[in-house]
Every structure is written in structure tokens, then in C-alpha cells.
Design an enzyme around this catalytic site. Structure first.
Site, PDB file in Angstrom:
ATOM      1  N   CYS A 204       0.828  -1.210   0.000  1.00 58.35           N
ATOM      2  CA  CYS A 204       0.000   0.000   0.000  1.00 58.35           C
ATOM      3  C   CYS A 204       0.864   1.263   0.000  1.00 58.35           C
ATOM      4  CB  CYS A 204      -0.991  -0.032   1.148  1.00 58.35           C
ATOM      5  SG  CYS A 204      -2.360   1.150   0.909  1.00 58.35           S
TER       6      CYS A 204
ATOM      7  N   HIS B 235      -4.473  -4.566  -0.387  1.00 55.49           N
ATOM      8  CA  HIS B 235      -4.340  -5.128   0.957  1.00 55.49           C
ATOM      9  C   HIS B 235      -4.861  -6.567   0.977  1.00 55.49           C
ATOM     10  CE1 HIS B 235      -2.920  -1.854   3.492  1.00 55.49           C
ATOM     11  NE2 HIS B 235      -3.721  -1.025   2.864  1.00 55.49           N
TER      12      HIS B 235
ATOM     13  N   GLU C  11      -3.755  -8.856   2.565  1.00 53.21           N
ATOM     14  CA  GLU C  11      -3.608  -9.379   3.932  1.00 53.21           C
ATOM     15  C   GLU C  11      -4.765  -8.998   4.843  1.00 53.21           C
ATOM     16  OE1 GLU C  11      -2.208  -5.188   4.460  1.00 53.21           O
ATOM     17  OE2 GLU C  11      -2.177  -6.689   2.853  1.00 53.21           O
TER      18      GLU C  11
END
Length: 303
Positions: free
Chosen positions: A140, A233, A235
């Protein structure tokens, strides 16, 4: 296989509930296969720890983890006791070498890079990764920062925040980072800016690997494949976008509802449809297996 990290890290309890094996360093009698450092710039560090360790643990290798913070700046949203107990300042690990290194995002993207308090140190760290880490994963805001610092790619502010779960396409299907990916796959995004795509495409040392019609440039890789810049993102846990949306609502930002996230796009129900988990696991396991592991057959072509 287990990740190897301090037995008292609060994230361990959450990971155990998901049947994820964790070993403390003193119990790892046979050592570890790899060591990964995580420079965690996110304000809620404990949440990020869980998200990243969950995905790293999917590898079949035993991986020792170092949690790292900047030496010149300490965030205010994580208890100092937690940071003192579980984090190492970067100047204490600068002589170490890592198989993999992760630099997370940070909520500072509305600022110019040079206005970020720890920017001088982060520049040092990003240069240091080129000699002290086999492969570095930028996530990011860190992806924007890395592209700017290493390659001069400008950050462009968006007219509105990109928030939601978006469909992506594969541009480089033979890339081992994408092994097992479907032709189209979903990734969460949460950001106010993006890299200058035209500048990325013109740069001889950069390659766009995946992108999205709605969310723009997603994964950019350096020519030697040692630097991977990910604007999304993958994750994120199921409720992270929900947390961010309600946080922004509570402070009067009036955000748009995250796209393609809540069932029937209705945040009042609080029901989230998770459709990115499998590709998140693939992304991290492929990174570890093909770019971080010293035994990967791609290492000779990646350096």
C-alpha cells in the site's frame, strides 16, 4: 509449518484459534529455514501482526519473524509496552540479513513523502533492503513510497478514496508470483492515491504484473524481481474495511460504502462476504517459495 516468534505476542492467541502453529525461538531446536523482517508502519500494529503472520504461516517452511519499528519515530496508537517487548528498532537490526522483508502501509498518504517525519530513515531502510534482503514486499503506502524513492515514480492523489474489494486481471501470467491464480481475482483496497501508471509503464526497470479497471495499478515488480510493490491489501482480515469505514463515519469524513464488500452493499447488516482469502494465501506463499526461499529455481533469473 509454524512461524517462530515470541511466545507472549498477543497475536499468537488469535492465530492459535485458527489452528495456526507458532513456536517461540527457544523451542525451535532445529532452527529455521528463513528469516523475514516486518517493518510495521501501521498504527494498529497488533491487527497488522495477525494479518501478516496468518499468511506467512501458510508456507511449508519454518520462518523466524522479526517485528521492526523505525528508530526515529514511535507511533501513538500501540502501547509502548507492546513495542518495547516485541519490536526491534531498525538501527538494532541494520547489521542483519533477511531472506524476506516486508514494509507495510501507513496512514500518511495525503502528505508529501518528504513531510513524513520518518522519511529520511525510511529512505535509508529502503536502500538497506537492497543489500540486506533477498526480496522486499512493499504494501500500500509503502509501495508508493518505494516506487517514488527507488524509481522516481510520482504519487497521484485520487478524486475519492478507493475502498472496497475489486476485480483484478493478470498481465504477466508466467510470473511465478501468480502461480495458481485465476484469470480474474479479488483484492481489498483502501487508499487515497496511486502511482503514476504512465511513468511506471515507461520505466525500463519496472513491470506491471496485475491491475484493475476500477482500482488501477496493483502489483509492480522490479526488473530483477527483488522488489515487489503491492498497492492493495490482500492481507486484510474480513472486518478491517468495516472497521475503517465505521471509524471514518465516526469522525465525520462521510466515506462511501466499501465497494463489493458487504452483502447486498448494505453496511447496516454488518455482514461481510470474504472473497479474497485464497488469493491472499497464494500471493504470500508464492512470494516466499519463489522469491524469498534460497532454494527457488527462480532465484538465478531474479537476480
Amino acid at each position: 509449518m509454524p512461524v517462530i516468534i515470541d511466545r507472549d505476542l498477543p497475536a499468537i492467541e488469535a492465530l492459535k484459534k485458527e489452528n495456526i502453529a507458532v513456536l517461540p525461538p527457544d523451542d525451535s531446536k532445529q532452527g529455521h529455514d528463513l528469516r523475514i523482517g516486518i517493518l510495521n508502519l501501521m498504527p494498529l500494529k497488533e491487527m497488522t501482526e495477525i494479518d501478516l503472520l496468518r499468511l506467512i504461516s501458510a508456507s511449508p517452511l519454518r520462518i523466524a519473524i522479526d517485528l521492526i519499528e523505525t528508530s526515529t519515530y514511535r507511533g501513538r496508537n500501540t502501547p509502548h509496552e507492546h513495542l518495547d517487548r516485541f519490536y526491534l528498532p531498525w538501527d538494532k537490526v541494520a547489521d542483519r540479513h533477511y531472506d524476506g522483508f516486508i514494509i507495510t502501509g501507513a496512514p500518511v498518504e495525503k502528505k508529501d513523502f518528504e513531510e513524513v517525519f520518518y522519511w529520511p530513515e525510511l529512505r535509508q531502510i529502503m536502500d538497506w533492503t537492497r543489500t540486506h534482503a533477498t526480496s522486499t514486499l512493499y504494501i500500500c503506502w509503502a509501495a508508493l513510497a518505494g516506487l517514488y524513492h527507488h524509481y522516481g515514480i510520482a504519487k497521484q492523489m485520487l478524486p475519492r478514496k478507493i475502498s472496497g474489494v475489486y476485480s483484478h486481471r493478470i498481465i504477466e501470467p508466467a510470473n511465478p508470483l501468480l502461480r495458481g491464480f485465476d484469470d480474474e481475482f479479488l483484492v481489498p483496497h483502501s487508499r487515497y492515491s496511486e502511482p503514476d501508471r504512465k511513468a511506471v509503464d515507461r520505466h525500463p526497470q519496472l513491470k506491471v504484473v496485475t491491475d484493475s479497471h476500477a482500482a488501477g495499478t496493483h502489483i509492480v515488480m522490479s526488473g530483477d524481481r527483488r522488489e515487489i510493490f503491492v498497492t492493495g491489501h490482500s492481507e486484510y482480515s474480513p472486518m478491517t474495511l468495516d472497521y475503517e469505514y465505521r471509524r471514518d463515519c465516526s469522525v465525520g469524513i462521510h466515506p462511501e460504502v466499501p465497494a463489493n464488500y458487504y452483502r447486498n452493499d448494505d453496511p447496516d447488516t454488518g455482514e461481510v462476504v470474504v472473497r479474497w482469502r485464497s488469493h491472499a494465501l497464494l500471493l504470500f506463499s508464492n512470494w516466499i517459495n519463489y522469491f524469498v526461499s534460497p532454494d527457488t529455481p527462480y532465484k538465478s533469473s531474479a537476480q
